[in-house]
Design a protein around this motif. Sequence first.
Motif, PDB file in Angstrom:
ATOM      1  N   ARG A 167      -1.128  21.988 -25.118  1.00  0.00           N
ATOM      2  CA  ARG A 167      -1.723  20.681 -24.826  1.00  0.00           C
ATOM      3  C   ARG A 167      -2.904  20.881 -23.896  1.00  0.00           C
ATOM      4  N   PHE A 168      -3.758  19.871 -23.845  1.00  0.00           N
ATOM      5  CA  PHE A 168      -4.854  19.865 -22.888  1.00  0.00           C
ATOM      6  C   PHE A 168      -4.459  19.035 -21.666  1.00  0.00           C
ATOM      7  N   VAL A 169      -4.889  19.464 -20.490  1.00  0.00           N
ATOM      8  CA  VAL A 169      -4.826  18.591 -19.327  1.00  0.00           C
ATOM      9  C   VAL A 169      -5.662  17.358 -19.666  1.00  0.00           C
ATOM     10  N   PRO A 170      -5.136  16.142 -19.502  1.00  0.00           N
ATOM     11  CA  PRO A 170      -5.864  14.956 -19.959  1.00  0.00           C
ATOM     12  C   PRO A 170      -6.983  14.524 -19.018  1.00  0.00           C
ATOM     13  N   MET A 171      -7.781  15.455 -18.618  1.00  0.00           N
ATOM     14  CA  MET A 171      -9.052  15.235 -17.945  1.00  0.00           C
ATOM     15  C   MET A 171      -9.865  16.498 -18.183  1.00  0.00           C
ATOM     16  N   VAL A 172     -11.175  16.409 -18.022  1.00  0.00           N
ATOM     17  CA  VAL A 172     -11.998  17.586 -18.331  1.00  0.00           C
ATOM     18  C   VAL A 172     -11.942  18.542 -17.125  1.00  0.00           C
ATOM     19  N   MET A 173     -10.776  19.137 -16.966  1.00  0.00           N
ATOM     20  CA  MET A 173     -10.463  19.922 -15.779  1.00  0.00           C
ATOM     21  C   MET A 173     -11.383  21.116 -15.617  1.00  0.00           C
ATOM     22  N   ILE A 325      -2.307   6.056 -12.624  1.00  0.00           N
ATOM     23  CA  ILE A 325      -3.739   5.955 -12.331  1.00  0.00           C
ATOM     24  C   ILE A 325      -4.033   4.615 -11.673  1.00  0.00           C
ATOM     25  N   ASP A 326      -3.423   3.544 -12.188  1.00  0.00           N
ATOM     26  CA  ASP A 326      -3.644   2.221 -11.605  1.00  0.00           C
ATOM     27  C   ASP A 326      -3.106   2.137 -10.179  1.00  0.00           C
ATOM     28  N   ASP A 327      -1.978   2.827  -9.908  1.00  0.00           N
ATOM     29  CA  ASP A 327      -1.410   2.796  -8.560  1.00  0.00           C
ATOM     30  C   ASP A 327      -2.360   3.378  -7.517  1.00  0.00           C
ATOM     31  N   LEU A 328      -3.199   4.341  -7.933  1.00  0.00           N
ATOM     32  CA  LEU A 328      -4.137   4.943  -6.984  1.00  0.00           C
ATOM     33  C   LEU A 328      -5.034   3.899  -6.329  1.00  0.00           C
ATOM     34  N   LEU A 329      -5.353   2.861  -7.090  1.00  0.00           N
ATOM     35  CA  LEU A 329      -6.257   1.837  -6.571  1.00  0.00           C
ATOM     36  C   LEU A 329      -5.660   1.101  -5.378  1.00  0.00           C
ATOM     37  N   GLU A 330      -4.334   1.104  -5.280  1.00  0.00           N
ATOM     38  CA  GLU A 330      -3.652   0.387  -4.194  1.00  0.00           C
ATOM     39  C   GLU A 330      -2.908   1.317  -3.243  1.00  0.00           C
ATOM     40  N   ASP A 331      -3.062   2.625  -3.379  1.00  0.00           N
ATOM     41  CA  ASP A 331      -2.315   3.545  -2.520  1.00  0.00           C
ATOM     42  C   ASP A 331      -2.644   3.288  -1.055  1.00  0.00           C
TER      43      ASP A 331
END
Length: 402
Positions: A167-173, A325-331
């Motif tokens: 699999r690929f890491v789901p970002m362009v790591m 990912i959405d939780d990061l916005l409110e961490d």
Amino acid sequence: MPEGGSTGGPLEGVRVVDLTTVVVGPICTRSLADQGAEVIKVEAPEGDILRRLASGCRTPSMSGKFINFNRNKRGITLDIKRPEGLAALRRLIAGADVFVSNVRPAGLRRAGLDAASLAALNPRLIHCGITAFGSGGRYAGRPAYDPIIQSLSGVAGTFHRAVGEPRFVPMVMTDHVTGLVAAQAIGFALYRREKTGIGEAIEVPMFEVAASFVASEHLGAASFDPPEGPTGDARLLSPDYRPLPTSDGYITVHPNSDAQAHAFFEAIGRPELKADPRFATAIARTENAADYFRVRVAALAQRSTAAWLEIFAARDVPAARYNTIDDLLEDPHLQDVGFWQAEDHPTEGRLRHARTAVTFGGGMRAATLPAPRQGMQTDEILAELGYSPAEIAALRETGAAR
């Protein structure tokens, strides 16, 4: 520098000509820009493809990704296939400290933008070429993007070992890692130039950078010749090396030292495991990683995430809730440190971006420049290079500048 261009960052006064597109190069030059460098992004008439490679744009040429990777830069559009456009770029490079490109080397040579040609123009220039593959190997000159590099370098192979399929890491790591390595290399070269007065040619190949990243983590017992065992860190390749289910969600717990592991066993009500030869020491836990992770999986499912976090905090066991990912916005921690910053873009309206994570006690960039609309500062930069209004108009008329 333009009016108001004083930045206060550690690279204040360094001028960077940025002939890069997509992610790997813009990540590099954004890192330099965030630390105070004056970065001038040079785009072809068709523009950086990243302007259009995303959904949810307010305008078609200003994707969220482009905005994030190109803040703190000014933009000029030149058609360097035209002699007048190439001449303008060379004039810009003649007064620069750094030139960064992810154009393939053959293309740079055809345009006279290779390191040797530009050293004759500007002997103090740091020339950084970000490539897919190193120039000394058989893959040199091939095109590649992040998925190609993840596949070749073993990144996808780590998933194969862990979960049974590549699999690929789901970002362009590999773009991110290579871009940051390139920025680091440029900093090193600037330091050496301060001592020698002479520029430098840097090659940063994505494949080799990513392969080194994987090898550093997973070469393991194969570091010895002959090998003392198989490649791979068994802990990291366990299918249970992941956020684990609790009774109401997920949690990540990672006791590493003996003291932390023993405290973890106490916390889950299994103190007898401290004396279990499979788990008593860090070496034993590594050799028996699959069993160790199974203990974690069984225990964590018995309580809620909040309950476990309280229990682990009381015993100083490293643990954290699982963020989407959405939780990061409110961490809350990110809120505390001012990680999310707001800006008013002159054409895109109110925006949110993640600030650079690094801080310098000696001063940081004082203000953020908005990511440029294509060619936003073309006339301004050409005027700084000494072009008259009539010459700028002529460049526009021929299409050499836009």
